[in-house]
Design a protein around this motif. Structure first.
Motif, PDB file in Angstrom:
ATOM      1  N   PHE A  15       0.831  -1.201   0.000  1.00  0.00           N
ATOM      2  CA  PHE A  15       0.000   0.000   0.000  1.00  0.00           C
ATOM      3  C   PHE A  15       0.871   1.258   0.000  1.00  0.00           C
ATOM      4  N   LEU A  16       1.931   1.250   0.806  1.00  0.00           N
ATOM      5  CA  LEU A  16       2.815   2.410   0.874  1.00  0.00           C
ATOM      6  C   LEU A  16       3.535   2.648  -0.449  1.00  0.00           C
ATOM      7  N   VAL A  17       3.906   1.581  -1.141  1.00  0.00           N
ATOM      8  CA  VAL A  17       4.548   1.736  -2.449  1.00  0.00           C
ATOM      9  C   VAL A  17       3.613   2.459  -3.404  1.00  0.00           C
ATOM     10  N   VAL A  18       2.357   2.044  -3.440  1.00  0.00           N
ATOM     11  CA  VAL A  18       1.372   2.675  -4.333  1.00  0.00           C
ATOM     12  C   VAL A  18       1.098   4.111  -3.882  1.00  0.00           C
ATOM     13  N   ALA A  19       0.958   4.322  -2.580  1.00  0.00           N
ATOM     14  CA  ALA A  19       0.648   5.655  -2.062  1.00  0.00           C
ATOM     15  C   ALA A  19       1.780   6.636  -2.356  1.00  0.00           C
ATOM     16  N   ILE A  20       3.020   6.207  -2.181  1.00  0.00           N
ATOM     17  CA  ILE A  20       4.155   7.089  -2.442  1.00  0.00           C
ATOM     18  C   ILE A  20       4.253   7.411  -3.921  1.00  0.00           C
ATOM     19  N   ASP A  21       4.023   6.416  -4.778  1.00  0.00           N
ATOM     20  CA  ASP A  21       4.074   6.648  -6.217  1.00  0.00           C
ATOM     21  C   ASP A  21       2.985   7.635  -6.636  1.00  0.00           C
ATOM     22  N   PHE A  22       1.772   7.453  -6.130  1.00  0.00           N
ATOM     23  CA  PHE A  22       0.663   8.349  -6.459  1.00  0.00           C
ATOM     24  C   PHE A  22       0.939   9.761  -5.954  1.00  0.00           C
ATOM     25  N   THR A  23       1.453   9.877  -4.729  1.00  0.00           N
ATOM     26  CA  THR A  23       1.753  11.185  -4.153  1.00  0.00           C
ATOM     27  C   THR A  23       2.846  11.890  -4.949  1.00  0.00           C
TER      28      THR A  23
END
Length: 51
Positions: A15-23
């Motif tokens: 989840f953090l990988v996706v969240a950081i990429d999106f951010t």
């Protein structure tokens, strides 16, 4: 118990990988928008005087 904790940790990390990429993408878009607005604000007096 340990297996459930590992699955939870893996899910959180994914989840953090996706969240950081999106951010990161959102911050890039916002920074580009600020730069474009700066260019338009700088050129606005020239555009306005030509009319």
């Amino acid at each position: 118990m340990i297996n459930k904790a590992r699955i939870l940790i893996v899910a959180i990390l994914l989840f953090l990988v996706v969240a950081i990429d999106f951010t990161g993408k959102m911050m890039s878009i916002l920074a580009d928008g600020v730069l474009v607005l700066g260019v338009v604000a700088s050129l606005w007096p020239l555009i306005k005087n030509q009319k």
